[in-house]
Design an enzyme around this catalytic site. Structure first.
Site, PDB file in Angstrom:
ATOM      1  N   ASN A 155      -5.592  -0.312  -1.808  1.00 39.41           N
ATOM      2  CA  ASN A 155      -4.371  -1.053  -1.079  1.00 39.41           C
ATOM      3  C   ASN A 155      -4.912  -1.469  -0.080  1.00 39.41           C
ATOM      4  OD1 ASN A 155      -1.237  -2.186  -2.119  1.00 39.41           O
ATOM      5  ND2 ASN A 155      -2.683  -3.304  -1.482  1.00 39.41           N
ATOM      6  N   THR A 156      -3.198  -1.172   1.376  1.00 36.42           N
ATOM      7  CA  THR A 156      -4.022  -1.639   2.640  1.00 36.42           C
ATOM      8  C   THR A 156      -5.119  -2.203   3.118  1.00 36.42           C
ATOM      9  OG1 THR A 156      -1.954  -0.622   2.526  1.00 36.42           O
ATOM     10  CG2 THR A 156      -2.610  -1.319   5.078  1.00 36.42           C
TER      11      THR A 156
ATOM     12  N   GLY B 296      -1.665   4.104   4.371  1.00 38.25           N
ATOM     13  CA  GLY B 296      -1.696   2.986   5.063  1.00 38.25           C
ATOM     14  C   GLY B 296      -2.125   3.081   6.371  1.00 38.25           C
TER      15      GLY B 296
ATOM     16  N   LYS C 168      -0.245   7.058 -12.296  1.00 41.70           N
ATOM     17  CA  LYS C 168      -0.021   7.716 -10.762  1.00 41.70           C
ATOM     18  C   LYS C 168       0.792   7.721 -10.818  1.00 41.70           C
ATOM     19  CE  LYS C 168      -1.214   7.308  -6.381  1.00 41.70           C
ATOM     20  NZ  LYS C 168      -1.539   5.706  -5.273  1.00 41.70           N
TER      21      LYS C 168
ATOM     22  N   ALA D 131      -5.144   7.223   0.071  1.00 37.93           N
ATOM     23  CA  ALA D 131      -5.600   7.075   0.953  1.00 37.93           C
ATOM     24  C   ALA D 131      -5.756   7.386   2.539  1.00 37.93           C
ATOM     25  CB  ALA D 131      -3.610   7.684   0.929  1.00 37.93           C
ATOM     26  N   GLY D 132      -5.504   6.750   3.222  1.00 39.28           N
ATOM     27  CA  GLY D 132      -6.575   6.617   4.756  1.00 39.28           C
ATOM     28  C   GLY D 132      -6.823   5.657   4.741  1.00 39.28           C
TER      29      GLY D 132
END
Length: 265
Positions: A216-217, A168, A107, A194-195
């Site tokens: 992830n976050t 995040g 990635k 993301a987001g």
């Protein structure tokens, strides 16, 4: 009638089939045990690893992520998180390939700003060209620019991964129309990266037609990461089913579930 299962609708990346369309990260958890439990609850088969921040064997005296997420059970997706130049990203990918015995799936992310973590698109293009030429199978983090997404596909990236909002941030999808433009024109998988903040964000991404979601976050930062991982798994599955089923048109007026035409009397 045969029951539908995820194996009937696999996610195919670089020629390999996956039943799960939820990809998860391995950072920000309290410890490796929580990482493993959340990954299992998410049903993830591809897990991304920040090579510059996570030990996968380069530090023999430290706990090794691969002890709890073994490569014979998971596809390890090394990423270039923390890289701000094409040169650093390419160097990091080559290190990962050495550590993972010739593993080419990677990635790519090249950041342009430490506050927003938006991608540096110029450096991303440069790194993608070098990595593809070097035999890597590149899944690339990018902005939600449809023209850039097309260019990255033309270079030879095996998946395009536009952000929904800053990394995040948990803001959810901020521009559905750009995502739709990318999805409708791509010939490689499109995954939101993301987001995402909660399960409904993941479901919306899948309802739009995304091939998968990476997060992830949203999981690791939840009060109960393992439960949130399970919620994300179900949301991705529900969103995919809704996309395949085909939603009804939006209308500004009522449409009775039980029509009045032909009523007796």
């Amino acid at each position: 009638m045969t029951a539908f299962t995820p194996s009937d609708d696999p996610l195919v990346i670089a020629g390999k089939r996956y039943q799960s369309r939820l990809l998860t990260g391995t950072g920000k958890f309290r410890d490796l045990d929580e990482t493993a439990r959340a990954t299992t609850a998410a049903g993830a088969q591809i897990v991304t690893v920040a090579i510059r921040r996570t030990n996968i064997g380069q530090n023999p005296d430290e706990p090794n992520l691969l002890d709890v997420l073994p490569p014979d059970r998971y596809t390890i997706l090394p990423n270039t998180a923390g890289c701000y130049t094409a040169e650093d990203a390419v160097r990091t990918c080559r290190l990962a390939r050495e550590l993972l015995d010739g593993h080419n799936l990677t990635k790519l992310e090249v950041l342009g700003d430490p506050k927003t973590l938006f991608p540096d698109v110029v450096q991303t293009l440069k790194a993608a060209e070098q990595l593809v030429a070097d035999g890597f199978e590149v899944m690339v983090y990018t902005s939600d620019d449809p023209i850039l997404a097309r260019r990255l596909e033309e270079i030879g990236c095996v998946a395009v991964m536009p952000l929904a909002a800053p990394i995040g941030s948990g803001l959810g999808i901020q521009n559905k129309y750009n995502l739709l433009e990318i999805i409708e024109n791509a010939k490689v998988p499109v995954l939101v990266d993301a987001g995402v903040g909660t399960a409904s964000d993941a479901a919306i991404a899948m309802e739009l037609g995304c091939d998968g979601v990476l997060m992830n976050t949203a999981i690791a930062g939840a009060k109960d990461p393992v439960r949130m991982a399970r919620a994300m798994k179900l949301a991705v599955e529900a969103g995919r089913d809704a996309f395949l089923a085909g939603r009804i048109p939006r209308k500004r007026y009522a449409s009775a579930s039980s029509p009045v035409d032909g009523l007796i009397g």
